[in-house]
Each structure stands twice: as structure tokens, then as C-alpha cells.
Motif scaffolding. Structure first.
Motif, short mmCIF file in Angstrom:
data_model
loop_
_atom_site.label_atom_id
_atom_site.label_comp_id
_atom_site.label_asym_id
_atom_site.label_seq_id
_atom_site.Cartn_x
_atom_site.Cartn_y
_atom_site.Cartn_z
N GLU A 1 0.83 -1.20 0.00
CA GLU A 1 0.00 0.00 0.00
C GLU A 1 0.87 1.26 0.00
N LEU A 2 1.91 1.25 0.82
CA LEU A 2 2.80 2.41 0.87
C LEU A 2 3.48 2.64 -0.48
N CYS A 3 3.95 1.56 -1.10
CA CYS A 3 4.62 1.69 -2.39
C CYS A 3 3.67 2.19 -3.47
N GLY A 4 2.43 1.73 -3.41
CA GLY A 4 1.45 2.22 -4.37
C GLY A 4 1.20 3.71 -4.20
N ARG A 5 1.11 4.15 -2.96
CA ARG A 5 0.87 5.57 -2.68
C ARG A 5 2.02 6.44 -3.16
N HIS A 6 3.24 5.91 -3.02
CA HIS A 6 4.42 6.69 -3.38
C HIS A 6 4.97 6.32 -4.77
N LEU A 7 4.23 5.50 -5.51
CA LEU A 7 4.59 5.11 -6.87
C LEU A 7 5.98 4.48 -6.93
N LYS A 8 6.23 3.56 -6.00
CA LYS A 8 7.47 2.78 -6.01
C LYS A 8 7.15 1.37 -6.49
N ARG A 9 8.11 0.77 -7.16
CA ARG A 9 7.98 -0.64 -7.52
C ARG A 9 8.21 -1.47 -6.27
N VAL A 10 7.54 -2.62 -6.22
CA VAL A 10 7.66 -3.46 -5.02
C VAL A 10 7.72 -4.93 -5.42
N ALA A 11 8.59 -5.67 -4.76
CA ALA A 11 8.67 -7.12 -4.91
C ALA A 11 8.37 -7.72 -3.53
N LEU A 12 7.36 -8.56 -3.46
CA LEU A 12 6.90 -9.11 -2.18
C LEU A 12 6.92 -10.62 -2.22
N GLU A 13 7.68 -11.22 -1.32
CA GLU A 13 7.64 -12.68 -1.15
C GLU A 13 7.09 -12.93 0.23
N LEU A 14 5.84 -13.41 0.27
CA LEU A 14 5.08 -13.41 1.52
C LEU A 14 4.80 -14.83 2.01
N GLY A 15 3.77 -14.97 2.81
CA GLY A 15 3.49 -16.25 3.47
C GLY A 15 2.98 -17.31 2.52
N GLY A 16 2.89 -18.52 3.06
CA GLY A 16 2.39 -19.65 2.28
C GLY A 16 1.58 -20.60 3.13
N ASN A 17 0.63 -21.26 2.49
CA ASN A 17 -0.10 -22.36 3.13
C ASN A 17 0.02 -23.54 2.18
N ASN A 18 1.24 -24.03 2.07
CA ASN A 18 1.63 -24.93 0.99
C ASN A 18 1.11 -26.35 1.21
N VAL A 19 0.69 -26.96 0.12
CA VAL A 19 0.11 -28.30 0.21
C VAL A 19 1.01 -29.33 -0.45
N MET A 20 0.94 -30.54 0.07
CA MET A 20 1.43 -31.71 -0.66
C MET A 20 0.22 -32.61 -0.88
N ILE A 21 -0.06 -32.90 -2.13
CA ILE A 21 -1.14 -33.83 -2.48
C ILE A 21 -0.53 -35.20 -2.73
N VAL A 22 -1.04 -36.22 -2.04
CA VAL A 22 -0.59 -37.59 -2.23
C VAL A 22 -1.73 -38.38 -2.86
N LEU A 23 -1.58 -38.68 -4.16
CA LEU A 23 -2.61 -39.42 -4.88
C LEU A 23 -2.50 -40.91 -4.58
N LYS A 24 -3.56 -41.64 -4.86
CA LYS A 24 -3.64 -43.04 -4.44
C LYS A 24 -2.64 -43.96 -5.14
N ASP A 25 -2.09 -43.51 -6.29
CA ASP A 25 -1.10 -44.35 -6.98
C ASP A 25 0.32 -43.89 -6.70
#
Length: 485
Positions: free
Chosen positions: A241-265
């Protein structure tokens, strides 16, 4: 006196000096809570001085022959190899990293540094045609100017280097704000490394400061054109939000709720081994760590048993012990937070499949079964060594449950058919996903980043080069142009 006590100065304008804040911060070992060092913090005035120094030095840096800049970056890589054991020891004591994790982190940081060392000679432009007769269009990639970097505590050395090295390699000046809990490994060690490599004085600055004291000054300062932030989604939203207000470029690496899917085969033993690594490396304190494991009903019990068996064999405790895999969490607040999430999930119907006794900041590997996707263990980013295993009826339900999250950073799919695994992976709303592996993957030449609430932009390789450069169009009218008036 601690062997780390000499790391007690700010690095601003090419000078090691005390900060101007009245606050003195103590850096602790998260395992035994012993004092590592004390440092007088930087204030808003220090940040202003750092940004001005970076802006001035960046002009010099951008004019240096690209091959000379390559040589300086390569020297930094050579120095890192020489000082590898030093940074590993710092990570173990300051970050609570296991020997395994510290070595992985050192290798990852070296990889991105070597990749970024090629950036000065990869600032390629284009010559393009024009609709105007006698005109030539030239497209130049230029340094953005000055980047402000805010880095986290969990992989402090690598995740700082992941922004710092590409920013410098692309020709920028940098001001860094490391996490207070890892001010050496995520900040001051890097300052010494690049200082000794020969970067211009003032090009790279480290301001160790407290957010409560400086407020938004680091982001809102008028000099930086780019802000790179790695951390939590709520803080990332605010910075965006701050970068948008001040017209700065922003790179954001944020949180995760990462999954592992285990299929039946899937190969169940292989999936269990991947899950153990993807969950418990660095005590689960990784943005890419597995947060939910989704398993088809026919193989649920088989997978759960194999996973519990694997996890129960992991040594936990003092990270100075080379056999330890799960060391301490960064502070006791995190221990209490995870305990609460686990207890709330148990109250909601989950059951312990693996449980141990918490001692100090060491949280033993914890696995919950009978988990549903609405429980706290599945809804929140755990950022610790606890995980829920969710049973689903079929593949379609697995995909639906996987996508039922605001996050989309990383993940994995285990399948008997690789191409079918890829088909499922294509349907998961995430920036990165790995077939027959786990979620914790980061390679220096590959695009790294998330979707949805997991961030904006991409790090790694050519994508990092684009994040830290800007594009300039210069047209050349080679012949007189006829105008309509």
C-alpha cells in the motif's frame, strides 16, 4: 565475552559506526538465550544518510566497466567460499539453524551470488523497427537506482542475498534493513563481505533498526525506487500500500499455506520421505514449508504411518549437535503461537499422530491426523514443526481443498504417473509446485514467487534481473521526418 560481540556497529556510507538511536538492542541465541552481541540501533536520520550515500555511490557503480563489476561480484563469491565456516557458525548460533540447514543456506546464497555476478554483462538492449520512416527504436535496460531491502529471520543469509546480489549486479545501490533477530547473518556479515570485495564506498548500507521506532520511514523515503520485502502477508500488504501511494515498484515474497497432495497411486515411502524434509527442515520456519498434507482415502493410513515413522526418527534439540535436524524456533512467542494452533485443532477434533515435549524454544516434530481444512492447523501458516494430514475422497476433492486458501506460494504433488502429476499441478493455484518432490525448492536461475496473498514479482535468474532494472526507450530519427504541420 561472546565471539560475536564485535558485530556491534551499523554500516552506513562505507563506515562502521554506532547508530543514533537511544535504544541498544541485544541479539540472542534462540537455543540457550545467551547474548551474542549488543548494538545501538539506527534511527530515521541514519536511514536518510544511508539512502543518500547509496544514491551517490550508485552513479559511480553504474559507470564502472561491466567486466569490472563482474570481477567485484566474483570476488565476493570467492570470499564467501573462504568464509563459509564462519557464516555457518553464525547461522547455528544466531538463527538456531541445524548444521544441515546452515550448509543448505550457504550453498543457496552462493548460487544466487554467482548468478548475479553475470548480470552486469546481461543488461541487454534491443533495436526495433518503427512505424515512422527513417526512425530506429532502441530499448535499454538500466539500473532502477536504489533498492530498499527488508529481509526476514528464517533464512536470513540467503533471503537477503537473493535480493541484494541481483540488485548490486544490475547496477543499483542498496540500503538493507535486516531482521533484528538475525542482524549478523542477515546483515552485517554481508556488509563485510561486499566491503572486502571492493564495492564503492556507500553503495551498500546496513541499517539495523526497530520498526516501532522508525515507522514507515524506510519504505516512504523518496530515494529508493524499489522496495524488496520478504516476510508476512499482513506486513507485505502494508508495504504494498505504501509503495502504491508513493509510486514505487515493489517485490513481495510473503506467506504460504503450501500443500502436498498424495494421490492413491503414489509411491508412499517416497512421499513420506519428501514430506518429512519439506515440513521439518529448519523446524518448519520456511515460507515454502509444507503446511497441509492432503491424502486420498485409499492410502491415507499407509502414508500417515510412514510419515510418522520417518518424523519420529528426527533428532531435535541443540543445533550445535550435527545429528540434530529440528532445532529451536526463533523465539518463545512462536512456540506459544504454534502450541495454541495445535491445541485449538485438537479441540476441534484433530488427533495427535506424533507428539513430543516442548523444551524451551525447541518444539518437537508434531503430526495431527483427522484434520479438516477449516481447522487452525490448516488455515494458518504454521511456520514451525507441526502439520496436519487431511483425508480426501478423490483427486477432485484434493484439488478443491488445496485451492481453498488465500495463499499460493509453493507445493507438491505425488503421483504414480509423472505427467498426470503435472496435470494436477497445473490446476493448483500457486506460483511454484513440484511433482514427486516437496515444497522447499529454490534455484538461482529459476523464477521464484507466489500467487494470491503469497506475493508479487519473481526472484531468481533473468526474472530477478528484470525486477531490479528499468526499461528506457530511445528513438533515433536517422532521416528528416515529415510532419503534418
Amino acid at each position: 565475552m561472546s565471539k560475536f560481540a564485535h558485530w556491534n556497529k551499523q554500516y552506513i556510507g562505507g563506515t562502521w559506526r554506532e547508530g543514533r538511536s537511544e535504544t541498544v538492542h541485544t541479539d540472542y541465541n534462540p537455543y540457550d538465550e545467551s547474548t551474542l552481541t549488543q548494538i545501538r540501533l539506527a534511527n530515521v536520520e541514519d536511514i536518510d544518510e544511508a539512502y543518500k550515500a547509496a544514491k551517490e555511490a550508485q552513479v559511480e557503480w553504474a559507470q564502472i566497466n561491466p567486466y569490472q563489476r563482474v570481477a567485484i561480484m566474483e570476488k565476493a563469491a570467492a570470499l564467501l567460499l573462504e568464509r563459509r565456516e564462519e557464516i555457518i557458525e553464525i547461522l547455528i548460533h544466531e538463527n538456531g539453524a541445524s548444521h544441515l540447514k546452515a550448509n543448505i543456506e550457504a550453498d543457496a546464497a552462493l548460487g544466487i551470488l554467482k548468478e548475479a555476478a553475470t548480470f552486469p554483462i546481461r543488461m541487454q538492449g534491443k533495436i526495433m523497427p518503427s512505424v515512422i520512416p527513417g526512425k530506429e527504436n532502441r530499448i535499454y535496460h538500466k539500473p532502477a537506482g536504489v533498492a530498499g531491502i527488508i529481509s526476514p529471520f528464517n533464512f536470513p543469509f540467503h533471503l537477503t542475498m537473493r535480493s541484494l546480489a541481483p540488485a548490486l549486479g544490475a547496477g543499483n545501490g542498496v540500503v538493507l534493513k535486516p531482521d533484528l533477530q538475525t542482524l549478523i547473518s542477515g546483515g552485517l556479515f554481508l556488509a563485510k563481505l561486499f566491503e572486502d570485495a571492493g564495492i564503492p564506498k556507500g553503495l551498500f548500507n546496513v541499517t539495523v533498526c526497530k520498526s516501532a521506532e522508525i515507522g514507515d520511514a524506510f519504505v516512504e523515503h523518496p530515494i529508493p525506487q524499489i522496495i524488496s520485502f520478504t516476510g508476512s502477508t499482513p506486513v507485505g500488504r502494508h508495504i504494498g500500500e505504501l509503495c502504491g501511494r508513493h509510486l514505487k515498484r515493489v517485490a513481495l515474497e510473503l506467506g504460504g499455506n503450501n500443500v502436498m497432495i498424495v494421490l492413491k497411486d503414489a509411491d508412499i515411502e517416497r512421499a513420506a520421505a519428501a514430506a518429512a524434509f519439506g515440513k521439518f527442515l529448519n523446524s518448519g520456519q520456511i515460507c515454502m514449508s509444507l503446511n497441509r498434507i492432503i491424502v486420498e482415502r485409499p492410502v491415507y493410513d499407509q502414508f500417515l504411518n510412514a510419515f510418522v515413522k520417518k518424523a519420529s526418527q528426527l533428532a531435535y534439540g541443540d543445533p550445535r549437535n550435527k545429528d540434530v535436524v529440528v532445532g529451536p524456533l526463533i523465539n518463545h512467542r512462536q512456540v506459544e503461537r504454534i502450541q495454541k494452533l495445535v491445541e485449538q485443532s485438537i479441540a476441534a477434533g484433530a488427533k495427535y499422530a506424533l507428539q513430543g515435549k516442548v523444551e524451551g524454544n525447541v518444539f518437537p516434530p508434531t503430526i495431527l491426523s483427522h484434520v479438516t481444512n477449516d481447522m487452525p492447523i490448516a488455515q494458518e501458516e504454521i511456520f514451525g514443526p507441526a502439520v496436519g494430514v487431511i483425508m480426501v475422497e478423490d483427486e477432485e476433492e484434493a484439488i478443491r481443498v488445496a485451492n481453498d486458501s488465500e495463499y499460493g506460494l509453493s507445493g507438491a504433488v505425488h503421483a504414480g504417473s509423472i505427467e498426470h502429476g503435472v496435470e494436477v499441478a497445473q490446476r493448483i493455484e500457486t506460483g511454484m509446485i513440484h511433482v514427486n518432490d516437496q515444497g522447499v525448492n529454490d534455484e538461482p536461475i529459476v523464477a521464484f514467487g507466489g500467487e494470491k496473498a503469497s506475493g508479487l514479482g519473481r526472484y531468481g535468474g533473468e526474472w530477478a534481473l528484470h525486477e531490479f532494472t528499468t526499461v528506457k526507450w530511445i528513438s533515433v530519427q536517422t532521416k528528416p521526418r515529415e510532419y503534418p504541420f
